[in-house]
Design a protein around this motif. Sequence first.
Motif, PDB file in Angstrom:
ATOM      1  N   ASP A 129       0.820  -1.223   0.000  1.00 22.50           N
ATOM      2  CA  ASP A 129       0.000   0.000   0.000  1.00 22.50           C
ATOM      3  C   ASP A 129       0.857   1.277   0.000  1.00 22.50           C
ATOM      4  O   ASP A 129       0.567   2.209  -0.769  1.00 22.50           O
ATOM      5  CB  ASP A 129      -0.957  -0.010   1.198  1.00 22.50           C
ATOM      6  N   PRO A 130       1.908   1.370   0.844  1.00 22.19           N
ATOM      7  CA  PRO A 130       2.770   2.564   0.766  1.00 22.19           C
ATOM      8  C   PRO A 130       3.421   2.741  -0.604  1.00 22.19           C
ATOM      9  O   PRO A 130       3.594   3.876  -1.063  1.00 22.19           O
ATOM     10  CB  PRO A 130       3.823   2.304   1.850  1.00 22.19           C
ATOM     11  N   LEU A 131       3.767   1.638  -1.278  1.00 21.77           N
ATOM     12  CA  LEU A 131       4.363   1.732  -2.611  1.00 21.77           C
ATOM     13  C   LEU A 131       3.354   2.296  -3.609  1.00 21.77           C
ATOM     14  O   LEU A 131       3.693   3.161  -4.429  1.00 21.77           O
ATOM     15  CB  LEU A 131       4.858   0.361  -3.074  1.00 21.77           C
ATOM     16  N   LEU A 132       2.121   1.835  -3.535  1.00 15.34           N
ATOM     17  CA  LEU A 132       1.082   2.353  -4.418  1.00 15.34           C
ATOM     18  C   LEU A 132       0.891   3.854  -4.214  1.00 15.34           C
ATOM     19  O   LEU A 132       0.793   4.621  -5.183  1.00 15.34           O
ATOM     20  CB  LEU A 132      -0.245   1.626  -4.166  1.00 15.34           C
ATOM     21  N   GLU A 133       0.852   4.262  -2.960  1.00 14.52           N
ATOM     22  CA  GLU A 133       0.662   5.686  -2.665  1.00 14.52           C
ATOM     23  C   GLU A 133       1.854   6.505  -3.142  1.00 14.52           C
ATOM     24  O   GLU A 133       1.688   7.595  -3.718  1.00 14.52           O
ATOM     25  CB  GLU A 133       0.453   5.867  -1.155  1.00 14.52           C
ATOM     26  N   PHE A 134       3.057   5.998  -2.923  1.00 19.09           N
ATOM     27  CA  PHE A 134       4.269   6.697  -3.334  1.00 19.09           C
ATOM     28  C   PHE A 134       4.287   6.883  -4.845  1.00 19.09           C
ATOM     29  O   PHE A 134       4.585   7.978  -5.367  1.00 19.09           O
ATOM     30  CB  PHE A 134       5.505   5.902  -2.880  1.00 19.09           C
ATOM     31  N   ALA A 135       3.971   5.815  -5.580  1.00 18.20           N
ATOM     32  CA  ALA A 135       3.968   5.876  -7.041  1.00 18.20           C
ATOM     33  C   ALA A 135       2.896   6.841  -7.545  1.00 18.20           C
ATOM     34  O   ALA A 135       3.114   7.583  -8.511  1.00 18.20           O
ATOM     35  CB  ALA A 135       3.733   4.480  -7.616  1.00 18.20           C
ATOM     36  N   TYR A 136       1.742   6.852  -6.884  1.00 18.44           N
ATOM     37  CA  TYR A 136       0.664   7.765  -7.282  1.00 18.44           C
ATOM     38  C   TYR A 136       1.094   9.220  -7.099  1.00 18.44           C
ATOM     39  O   TYR A 136       0.868  10.067  -7.970  1.00 18.44           O
ATOM     40  CB  TYR A 136      -0.588   7.481  -6.458  1.00 18.44           C
ATOM     41  N   ASN A 137       1.745   9.515  -5.966  1.00 16.84           N
ATOM     42  CA  ASN A 137       2.185  10.889  -5.699  1.00 16.84           C
ATOM     43  C   ASN A 137       3.271  11.327  -6.681  1.00 16.84           C
ATOM     44  O   ASN A 137       3.288  12.486  -7.125  1.00 16.84           O
ATOM     45  CB  ASN A 137       2.687  11.008  -4.258  1.00 16.84           C
ATOM     46  N   GLU A 138       4.169  10.411  -7.024  1.00 16.93           N
ATOM     47  CA  GLU A 138       5.204  10.733  -8.010  1.00 16.93           C
ATOM     48  C   GLU A 138       4.595  11.125  -9.350  1.00 16.93           C
ATOM     49  O   GLU A 138       5.025  12.081  -9.994  1.00 16.93           O
ATOM     50  CB  GLU A 138       6.129   9.515  -8.225  1.00 16.93           C
ATOM     51  N   ARG A 139       3.594  10.372  -9.735  1.00 14.65           N
ATOM     52  CA  ARG A 139       2.948  10.650 -11.024  1.00 14.65           C
ATOM     53  C   ARG A 139       2.206  11.984 -10.966  1.00 14.65           C
ATOM     54  O   ARG A 139       2.250  12.780 -11.914  1.00 14.65           O
ATOM     55  CB  ARG A 139       1.977   9.525 -11.375  1.00 14.65           C
ATOM     56  N   ALA A 140       1.521  12.247  -9.840  1.00 13.63           N
ATOM     57  CA  ALA A 140       0.773  13.498  -9.695  1.00 13.63           C
ATOM     58  C   ALA A 140       1.705  14.700  -9.746  1.00 13.63           C
ATOM     59  O   ALA A 140       1.342  15.768 -10.259  1.00 13.63           O
ATOM     60  CB  ALA A 140      -0.017  13.488  -8.386  1.00 13.63           C
ATOM     61  N   GLU A 141       2.923  14.526  -9.243  1.00 10.71           N
ATOM     62  CA  GLU A 141       3.906  15.619  -9.222  1.00 10.71           C
ATOM     63  C   GLU A 141       4.732  15.682 -10.507  1.00 10.71           C
ATOM     64  O   GLU A 141       5.561  16.587 -10.660  1.00 10.71           O
ATOM     65  CB  GLU A 141       4.840  15.437  -8.024  1.00 10.71           C
ATOM     66  N   ASP A 142       4.510  14.727 -11.402  1.00 10.54           N
ATOM     67  CA  ASP A 142       5.293  14.638 -12.642  1.00 10.54           C
ATOM     68  C   ASP A 142       6.782  14.630 -12.320  1.00 10.54           C
ATOM     69  O   ASP A 142       7.598  15.327 -12.943  1.00 10.54           O
ATOM     70  CB  ASP A 142       4.959  15.796 -13.580  1.00 10.54           C
ATOM     71  N   ALA A 143       7.154  13.821 -11.345  1.00 14.64           N
ATOM     72  CA  ALA A 143       8.522  13.780 -10.835  1.00 14.64           C
ATOM     73  C   ALA A 143       9.478  13.128 -11.836  1.00 14.64           C
ATOM     74  O   ALA A 143       9.069  12.352 -12.696  1.00 14.64           O
ATOM     75  CB  ALA A 143       8.558  13.008  -9.519  1.00 14.64           C
ATOM     76  N   ARG A 144      10.744  13.453 -11.698  1.00 11.66           N
ATOM     77  CA  ARG A 144      11.809  12.825 -12.475  1.00 11.66           C
ATOM     78  C   ARG A 144      12.884  12.358 -11.490  1.00 11.66           C
ATOM     79  O   ARG A 144      13.862  13.042 -11.242  1.00 11.66           O
ATOM     80  CB  ARG A 144      12.410  13.801 -13.504  1.00 11.66           C
TER      81      ARG A 144
END
Length: 244
Positions: A129-144
């Motif tokens: 679950d923490p991995l899913l949330e982390f990946a979702y936030n990265e995508r929302a922030e358009d992180a690199r």
Amino acid sequence: MKIVKRMVSVFLSSALAFALTACAGGQPPAESPADVSQTEATVSSTATVAGDMEDAVQTAESTFGEGILIAYFSVPETDGVDTVAGASRVVVDGEVLGNNQYIAQLIQQEIGGDLFRIETIQEYPGSHDPLLEFAYNERAEDARPELAAQIESPDSYDVIFLGYPNWNADLPMPLYTLLEEYDFSGKTIIPFTTHGGSGFSRTIQTIQELQPGAAVVEEGLSISRNSVPDAQGVVTEWIAGLNL
């Protein structure tokens, strides 16, 4: 490449068998100097052919997989999720591997090539679950995310297998970093992904957009995370169909 190596090996075996037959054949009671000379020439010629074919086998083995890179991003979950029930990991001989790491190794077994694990400076959570949330936030922030290692001699590769999990119907953000940092123009990119039911989504189109100068194979390999432990046959069949 495997077929070529088998053909060379068979020819080499035949040449060696011929040489042994020539040497082991019964000698006539009175063999003239001309006969001896001819026999020695035949054996010498056969040995030369056998030596040449042995060199060909060694050359084929040394070039097997040359020019192929298998790059993959994989985050094996380390918590107590049952590996058979769909966690992003698989256990092989007691070793825990990420799903895409395992598929990458199967591809290498089939076709050779160099493995490159796409890793980042930051660490990803090992729990589901923490991995899913982390990946979702990265995508929302358009992180690199910054990569922890670079591909050595990228120009030496003609074919790049590119593996990744489908996160939120998109590429993991480290894949954006990789595809924006490198120019794979003139190369062939072959995607493979593991997923929870979404297949590739539109990730292949995204790779095409990020690498417009590359030839991106659309017949990539998409494997459900539930099927990863039994994927060897599927990988073998897929590789054969690529006609590399």
